[in-house]
Design a protein around this motif. Structure first.
Motif, PDB file in Angstrom:
ATOM      1  N   GLY A 234       3.493 -12.978  -1.671  1.00  0.00           N
ATOM      2  CA  GLY A 234       2.457 -12.099  -2.186  1.00  0.00           C
ATOM      3  C   GLY A 234       1.240 -12.867  -2.658  1.00  0.00           C
ATOM      4  N   TYR A 235       1.457 -14.040  -3.229  1.00  0.00           N
ATOM      5  CA  TYR A 235       0.340 -14.873  -3.664  1.00  0.00           C
ATOM      6  C   TYR A 235      -0.380 -15.503  -2.470  1.00  0.00           C
ATOM      7  N   ILE A 236       0.354 -15.958  -1.490  1.00  0.00           N
ATOM      8  CA  ILE A 236      -0.265 -16.613  -0.333  1.00  0.00           C
ATOM      9  C   ILE A 236      -1.092 -15.612   0.478  1.00  0.00           C
ATOM     10  N   THR A 237      -0.589 -14.390   0.626  1.00  0.00           N
ATOM     11  CA  THR A 237      -1.314 -13.369   1.397  1.00  0.00           C
ATOM     12  C   THR A 237      -2.340 -12.625   0.545  1.00  0.00           C
ATOM     13  N   ILE A 263       6.000 -13.488   4.282  1.00  0.00           N
ATOM     14  CA  ILE A 263       4.564 -13.443   4.586  1.00  0.00           C
ATOM     15  C   ILE A 263       4.297 -12.456   5.714  1.00  0.00           C
ATOM     16  N   ALA A 264       5.118 -12.506   6.766  1.00  0.00           N
ATOM     17  CA  ALA A 264       4.944 -11.606   7.909  1.00  0.00           C
ATOM     18  C   ALA A 264       5.124 -10.142   7.513  1.00  0.00           C
ATOM     19  N   LYS A 265       6.025  -9.865   6.548  1.00  0.00           N
ATOM     20  CA  LYS A 265       6.201  -8.484   6.072  1.00  0.00           C
ATOM     21  C   LYS A 265       4.920  -7.955   5.441  1.00  0.00           C
ATOM     22  N   ARG A 266       4.232  -8.812   4.717  1.00  0.00           N
ATOM     23  CA  ARG A 266       3.045  -8.393   3.983  1.00  0.00           C
ATOM     24  C   ARG A 266       1.787  -8.441   4.824  1.00  0.00           C
ATOM     25  N   ASP A 267       1.748  -9.329   5.791  1.00  0.00           N
ATOM     26  CA  ASP A 267       0.560  -9.472   6.639  1.00  0.00           C
ATOM     27  C   ASP A 267       0.999  -9.926   8.026  1.00  0.00           C
ATOM     28  N   PRO A 268       1.349  -8.971   8.918  1.00  0.00           N
ATOM     29  CA  PRO A 268       1.877  -9.331  10.251  1.00  0.00           C
ATOM     30  C   PRO A 268       0.927 -10.194  11.067  1.00  0.00           C
ATOM     31  N   LYS A 269      -0.369 -10.115  10.804  1.00  0.00           N
ATOM     32  CA  LYS A 269      -1.353 -10.914  11.546  1.00  0.00           C
ATOM     33  C   LYS A 269      -1.910 -12.040  10.672  1.00  0.00           C
ATOM     34  N   PRO A 436       9.686  -7.688  -5.548  1.00  0.00           N
ATOM     35  CA  PRO A 436       8.319  -8.167  -5.636  1.00  0.00           C
ATOM     36  C   PRO A 436       7.434  -7.651  -4.502  1.00  0.00           C
ATOM     37  N   GLU A 437       7.601  -6.402  -4.096  1.00  0.00           N
ATOM     38  CA  GLU A 437       6.884  -5.877  -2.937  1.00  0.00           C
ATOM     39  C   GLU A 437       5.425  -5.566  -3.265  1.00  0.00           C
ATOM     40  N   LEU A 438       4.657  -5.285  -2.206  1.00  0.00           N
ATOM     41  CA  LEU A 438       3.254  -4.917  -2.367  1.00  0.00           C
ATOM     42  C   LEU A 438       3.138  -3.546  -3.022  1.00  0.00           C
ATOM     43  N   ALA A 439       2.119  -3.385  -3.853  1.00  0.00           N
ATOM     44  CA  ALA A 439       1.869  -2.106  -4.510  1.00  0.00           C
ATOM     45  C   ALA A 439       0.370  -1.807  -4.464  1.00  0.00           C
ATOM     46  N   ASN A 440      -0.210  -1.874  -3.270  1.00  0.00           N
ATOM     47  CA  ASN A 440      -1.662  -1.716  -3.130  1.00  0.00           C
ATOM     48  C   ASN A 440      -2.054  -0.464  -2.356  1.00  0.00           C
ATOM     49  N   THR A 441      -1.175   0.547  -2.338  1.00  0.00           N
ATOM     50  CA  THR A 441      -1.526   1.819  -1.727  1.00  0.00           C
ATOM     51  C   THR A 441      -2.698   2.435  -2.486  1.00  0.00           C
ATOM     52  N   PRO A 442      -3.704   2.989  -1.784  1.00  0.00           N
ATOM     53  CA  PRO A 442      -4.789   3.665  -2.517  1.00  0.00           C
ATOM     54  C   PRO A 442      -4.232   4.730  -3.447  1.00  0.00           C
ATOM     55  N   GLY A 443      -4.676   4.715  -4.708  1.00  0.00           N
ATOM     56  CA  GLY A 443      -4.155   5.630  -5.709  1.00  0.00           C
ATOM     57  C   GLY A 443      -3.328   4.896  -6.740  1.00  0.00           C
ATOM     58  N   LEU A 444      -2.520   5.661  -7.482  1.00  0.00           N
ATOM     59  CA  LEU A 444      -1.691   5.108  -8.554  1.00  0.00           C
ATOM     60  C   LEU A 444      -0.352   4.634  -8.014  1.00  0.00           C
ATOM     61  N   GLY A 462       1.083 -10.576  -7.648  1.00  0.00           N
ATOM     62  CA  GLY A 462       1.839 -10.762  -6.419  1.00  0.00           C
ATOM     63  C   GLY A 462       1.922  -9.497  -5.592  1.00  0.00           C
ATOM     64  N   ALA A 463       1.816  -8.344  -6.251  1.00  0.00           N
ATOM     65  CA  ALA A 463       1.863  -7.054  -5.568  1.00  0.00           C
ATOM     66  C   ALA A 463       0.505  -6.637  -5.024  1.00  0.00           C
TER      67      ALA A 463
END
Length: 556
Positions: A234-237, A263-269, A436-444, A462-463
């Motif tokens: 999460g920090y690297i991506t 890393i690939a889960k969070r940013d496939p490209k 420690p998954e991503l939590a950046n969906t638009p909204g709350l 990290g999220a």
């Protein structure tokens, strides 16, 4: 809180509440005129603490923020001080309920076209800063990371100029050698040393090289090492990161292959420069260090090519945090962040509300605000599982308030939680995310983390949080290596007492000088300046790079 209420020395937060909050110190015998009744206080009540406005029978309920926050241990008369001796933690049970996702969006017409100057990444994310990371996959590499820090930081112009107290020590030595006694030494006048914080960077478009240390990666559970890899990914991506150098021993649980998968889960490209070195493969420490230095330096030349460009406020992902909370947190800074959260959500931005132990007592409200039932069920499951694990280890959510919290009016976890939840505003919950998954969906977004300040802030960044808003009543220096952490005081006394670590003051709300909405817009103005690199918040100035991964054991 209305301006009329602010002129009074006490406040009823919600019409259902049967206690009032003292906004200033009130003496014993103080005459309270409220809602058509008049009574005298039976004890002195310090600012931030509460007193009853009705008789409450033994084991009777106490309500604040419109929710159950405790039960009294003994019968209390009207005008009694609420304390740890007469109140115990209690909260309503919760279950899957009806969806309550209708909400009143704030007017954003005045800020709809505002932008910040950020670093645009190839995946569409925008950073509020541009850092290079040096990370150990396992604690065995901490010394090598520190060696790299020693070699690179000052030469590249990234060493934070910390306060130097050697002149003060020299003065005490001089006085001691001149015959000063203990009293004279304790009363000595020590002049502070001036600090030059002017950066002289070789790479002006890179905000810093950050060296993360931790005590994990091997020797613990595989769950913890896998979670560590997810957090580091999460920090690297992260949009505030241009690239990373990773040091691995080679034989540890936290394998480089696991990190790459995360890393690939969070940013496939994923296309940022990433250099991974395994000491057991490189051989000598000298070879490891030289290769890491060459790669890091080359990566910095790539990172320096990126420049800030305008971005809409929808590209902000704001972490919401509180620490060193007090009895004013839930009526000043936290609701101001709640209003700001609603502004950002309306504009298409993302906000993260974490610290699940500090949602104890408001579970029903938060689960009802989830967009669909599966999301609500996930939140309920995470809350119950977390609390059950805490209780099994002898430390349930009810033990969350710290001595400082209690001293300043937060005497049960439910009181603390009801105020802490105000940071999340009133918008529907768009995502429930486990660490420690991503939590950046638009909204709350609701992110499962502990209430521990640094563990939670570490997790929010990290999220995906590219800036963190951190409210504090007692004061805390907490920061983060890659995301600006803006500290906001809940009361004017703390702000004036600790100006070196706190950026903004919401005590203006308590003082009757500003509304919650006005305060929120003022905070947003500062957020835009910090996100654009035009203002440097105190935690960044001080190099307060706190980083503590969460071991999934109990941490409140």
């Amino acid at each position: 809180m209305t301006r009329d209420n602010e002129r009074l020395p006490f406040l009823q937060i919600h019409p259902k509440d049967n206690v009032l909050v003292a906004l200033s110190d009130l003496p014993e015998g103080f005459e309270v005129n409220f809602a058509g009744q008049q009574f005298a206080l039976r004890q002195a009540v310090k600012a931030k603490h509460k007193f009853t406005i009705e008789d409450i029978a033994q084991d009777g309920d106490v309500f604040m923020y419109g929710v159950l926050v405790g039960k009294v241990n003994v019968a209390l008369a009207t005008g009694e001080l609420i304390s740890t001796e007469n109140l115990r933690h209690a909260a309503e049970d919760f279950r899957l309920g009806e969806r309550k996702i209708e909400w009143q969006k704030p007017d954003v017409s005045a800020i709809a076209d505002r932008t910040f100057d950020g670093f645009h990444r190839s995946n569409g994310a925008v950073g509020t800063a541009n850092y290079w990371l040096v990370i150990p996959l396992v604690f065995c590499e901490n010394r090598n990371v520190l060696t790299l820090k020693s070699a690179l930081e000052e030469k590249l112009g990234y060493r934070v100029q910390s306060a130097d107290y050697s002149n003060e020590v020299d003065e005490l030595i001089r006085q001691y050698q001149s015959g000063a006694d203990v009293t004279q030494l304790l009363e000595a006048d020590l002049s502070p040393t001036a600090i030059d914080r002017t950066p002289n960077r070789l790479f002006p478009n890179v905000d810093g090289v950050k060296f993360l240390n931790h005590d994990m990666g091997c020797g613990g559970t595989r769950m913890d090492s896998d979670a560590l890899c997810g957090l580091l990914a999460g920090y690297i991506t992260h949009p505030n990161v241009a690239g990373a150098t990773v040091l691995s021993l080679g034989c540890q649980h936290a394998q480089a292959s696991i990190l790459r998968d995360e890393i690939a889960k969070r940013d496939p490209k994923f296309d940022k420069p990433l250099y991974v070195f395994e000491q057991q493969f490189e051989g000598t420490e000298q070879r490891l260090m030289q290769n890491a230095i060459k790669s890091t330096f080359a990566g910095l030349t790539i990172a320096n090519q990126l420049k800030r460009e305008p971005a809409p406020l929808s590209k902000l992902c704001v972490g919401l945090e509180c620490g060193g909370s007090d009895g004013f947190s839930g009526i000043s800074a936290n609701p101001a962040l709640g209003y700001l959260s609603d502004l950002l959500v309306t504009l298409g931005g993302s906000v993260i509300l974490a610290e699940f132990p500090e949602l104890c007592g408001v579970e029903q409200e938060m689960s009802d605000r989830c967009m669909d039932e599966p999301m609500a069920e996930k939140f309920i499951h995470l809350m119950r599982t977390y609390n059950a694990k805490a209780e099994a280890d002898g430390s349930g959510f009810y033990m969350n308030p710290s001595p400082g919290n209690i001293r300043d009016g937060l005497i049960t976890d439910a009181i603390k939680s009801a105020g802490a939840a105000k940071k999340g505003g009133s918008s529907p919950v768009q995502a429930v995310v486990d660490y420690p998954e991503l939590a950046n969906t638009p909204g709350l977004n609701l992110l499962c983390t502990p209430g521990n300040d640094v563990e939670s802030t570490t997790a929010e960044v990290g999220a995906g949080a590219n800036i963190v808003l951190f409210t504090t009543g007692l004061g805390t220096p907490t920061g983060n290596p890659i995301a600006p952490v803006i500290k906001i005081a809940t009361n004017t006394k703390t702000y004036e007492r600790m100006p070196d670590i706190i950026d903004l003051n919401c005590g203006t709300i308590i003082d009757g000088e500003e509304s919650i909405a006005e305060s929120a817009h003022r905070i947003l103005d500062y957020v835009i300046e910090v996100a654009s690199g035009r203002e440097i918040c105190k935690a960044v100035q001080l190099g307060q790079d706190d980083f503590i991964p969460w071991r999934r054991g109990v941490s409140l």
